[in-house]
Design an enzyme around this catalytic site. Sequence first.
Site, PDB file in Angstrom:
ATOM      1  N   LYS A   1     -51.641 -37.362  -7.096  1.00 52.64           N
ATOM      2  CA  LYS A   1     -50.422 -37.453  -6.300  1.00 52.64           C
ATOM      3  C   LYS A   1     -50.702 -38.384  -5.119  1.00 52.64           C
ATOM      4  O   LYS A   1     -51.363 -38.005  -4.156  1.00 52.64           O
ATOM      5  CB  LYS A   1     -49.987 -36.076  -5.771  1.00 52.64           C
ATOM      6  CG  LYS A   1     -48.574 -36.145  -5.191  1.00 52.64           C
ATOM      7  CD  LYS A   1     -48.349 -35.223  -4.036  1.00 52.64           C
ATOM      8  CE  LYS A   1     -48.932 -35.644  -2.749  1.00 52.64           C
ATOM      9  NZ  LYS A   1     -48.418 -36.886  -2.145  1.00 52.64           N
TER      10      LYS A   1
ATOM     11  N   GLU B   1     -61.322 -33.417   2.606  1.00 55.85           N
ATOM     12  CA  GLU B   1     -61.728 -34.469   3.534  1.00 55.85           C
ATOM     13  C   GLU B   1     -60.616 -34.564   4.561  1.00 55.85           C
ATOM     14  O   GLU B   1     -59.564 -35.141   4.282  1.00 55.85           O
ATOM     15  CB  GLU B   1     -61.932 -35.770   2.733  1.00 55.85           C
ATOM     16  CG  GLU B   1     -62.909 -36.706   3.385  1.00 55.85           C
ATOM     17  CD  GLU B   1     -62.205 -37.602   4.363  1.00 55.85           C
ATOM     18  OE1 GLU B   1     -62.139 -37.202   5.558  1.00 55.85           O
ATOM     19  OE2 GLU B   1     -61.714 -38.657   3.962  1.00 55.85           O
TER      20      GLU B   1
ATOM     21  N   CYS C   1     -59.770 -41.579   9.536  1.00 55.27           N
ATOM     22  CA  CYS C   1     -60.349 -40.312  10.003  1.00 55.27           C
ATOM     23  C   CYS C   1     -61.703 -40.534  10.645  1.00 55.27           C
ATOM     24  O   CYS C   1     -62.161 -39.722  11.444  1.00 55.27           O
ATOM     25  CB  CYS C   1     -60.460 -39.328   8.840  1.00 55.27           C
ATOM     26  SG  CYS C   1     -61.304 -40.059   7.428  1.00 55.27           S
TER      27      CYS C   1
ATOM     28  N   GLU D   1     -56.704 -36.310  17.105  1.00 54.13           N
ATOM     29  CA  GLU D   1     -56.973 -37.557  16.399  1.00 54.13           C
ATOM     30  C   GLU D   1     -55.876 -38.559  16.795  1.00 54.13           C
ATOM     31  O   GLU D   1     -54.690 -38.271  16.613  1.00 54.13           O
ATOM     32  CB  GLU D   1     -56.899 -37.253  14.902  1.00 54.13           C
ATOM     33  CG  GLU D   1     -57.574 -38.245  14.041  1.00 54.13           C
ATOM     34  CD  GLU D   1     -57.717 -37.753  12.598  1.00 54.13           C
ATOM     35  OE1 GLU D   1     -56.946 -36.854  12.177  1.00 54.13           O
ATOM     36  OE2 GLU D   1     -58.578 -38.277  11.898  1.00 54.13           O
TER      37      GLU D   1
HETATM   38  O1  LIG Z   1     -59.020 -41.480   6.908  1.00 52.15           O
HETATM   39  C1  LIG Z   1     -60.078 -41.400   6.286  1.00 52.15           C
HETATM   40  C2  LIG Z   1     -60.396 -42.355   5.287  1.00 52.15           C
HETATM   41  C3  LIG Z   1     -61.835 -42.709   5.277  1.00 52.15           C
HETATM   42  C4  LIG Z   1     -62.007 -44.132   5.057  1.00 52.15           C
HETATM   43  C5  LIG Z   1     -63.432 -44.475   4.743  1.00 52.15           C
HETATM   44  O2  LIG Z   1     -63.881 -44.225   3.632  1.00 52.15           O
HETATM   45  O3  LIG Z   1     -64.089 -45.023   5.587  1.00 52.15           O
END
Ligand SMILES: O=CCCCC(=O)O
Length: 485
Positions: free
Chosen positions: A181, A257, A291, A388
């Site tokens: 998704k 994650e 992130c 964040e």
């Molecule tokens: O927002 C998180 C995505 C991570 C991007 C990365 O793999 O650096």
Amino acid sequence: MPGRTLPGPDQRGLFIDGGWREAEEGATFTVRDPADGSVLASVADGSVRDAVDALDAAVAAQAGWAASAPRDRGEILRRAFELIRARTDELAELMSLEMGKTVTEARGEVAYGNEFLRWFSEEAVRVHGRWMHAPDGASRLLTVRKPVGPCLLITPWNFPMAMGTRKIGPAIAAGCTMVVKPAELTPLTMLALADIFDEAGLPPGVLNVVPTSRAAAMSEALMADPRLRKVSFTGSTPVGRQLVRQSADQLQRLSMELGGNAPFLVFADADVDAAVDGAMLAKMRNMGEACTAANRFLVHTDVAREFAEKLADRMGRLVVGRGQDPGVDVGPLIDERAVDAVHRLVTDAVRDGARLVVGGSAPEGPGCFYHPTVLLDVAQDSEINRQEIFGPVAPVSVFTTEEEAVRRANTTEYGLAAYVFTRDLARTVRLAELLEYGMVGVNTGLISNPAAPFGGLKASGFGREGGFEGIEEYLETTYVALPAT
Ligand SMILES: O=CCCCC(=O)O
């Protein structure tokens, strides 16, 4: 389905059981260009019924796929890797249009995301169990690794390709089937990927892609189904918590994650120019919409002024504009809500006493743009230090001792990424152990690497993507007991 002529394949439907189809009752939703709000495409809006059809296809394909040769799975991944490499420009253009990042950055994401396919094409043939003698010598202990089964992979809008390939790659390598998704805001890159996997020879039913504007209803229905065995999610911590709760009834395996609040520590012994280079990467990659983005700059008082001035100079020279225009460094944020949220954090920080060194506003005119911003002397308890930011804003505050830096760095519920700039080896070792983070970058502003285990601690989630660990998330272990003779 109507829309602008876009780069890449003209697929805007649901990809289920190896074919394209419309959503139930022909439902669609629109995808917009964040630079000006214009409609890019109309995409099939999958219903719960469509999602269950996709799961039916994944379940039907599971046993055959699990029994396929690891080398065959690896070679399909490798073919997809080659196809993507050949289509880098069109995929980058498409991703830039739907997400906003510059075409240069999008090319970087295509290369980065594609490396997950190459990595897992190589890992597919390295899955193995073990054979050992029990300590008392009375039996032999064997372990067999098996695919976990049909998966639900939920990907975010900020990295429309890489967050897909780092879930799809290990799932394919391990022998799992899946329903993907993609984010409602950026489904187009994932639809292009579905087309590529089809061309690479992935059997029908292994990969099913269902875009939807009703994400919560879809995940709830799929997770209530005992045939779904795993969920991998990249996104916000509140949604992650909700999915963890939903997994309780069917006890699905989970990879989460989630959000971050990365500290970026600059010690007095650091190479300040290198720290500024690192800060630009850690902050401005993806316009700050990552992130892993540096969220709190904690700088030793002896070098804070020099660091902030140099950073402000670099940030102030960045060119903001459409991601497809030449010379642009910083594209639009994903939508107006994102711009408002970023601006609120900045104005609250200034109200709490922070000094605006550069930026601090949205440019006049249409589009979801925000000027790269540096704030100095940000109060510790200001909201911008707790949340964040997900935008091009660097809040800087000072510390005096290492103990204070570590304590403040760890004062957050999150634990994804941290960055440290120092030339002191002993300090590096101490900090790697003391910082409560899943990933620590030392004298670098870029930690992401397909060969490394990506993931967080605490409210940043659990599970690892990429590296040797990435495929483990898609494997179960069966232990077999045999007599000694
Ligand atoms: O927002 C998180 C995505 C991570 C991007 C990365 O793999 O650096």
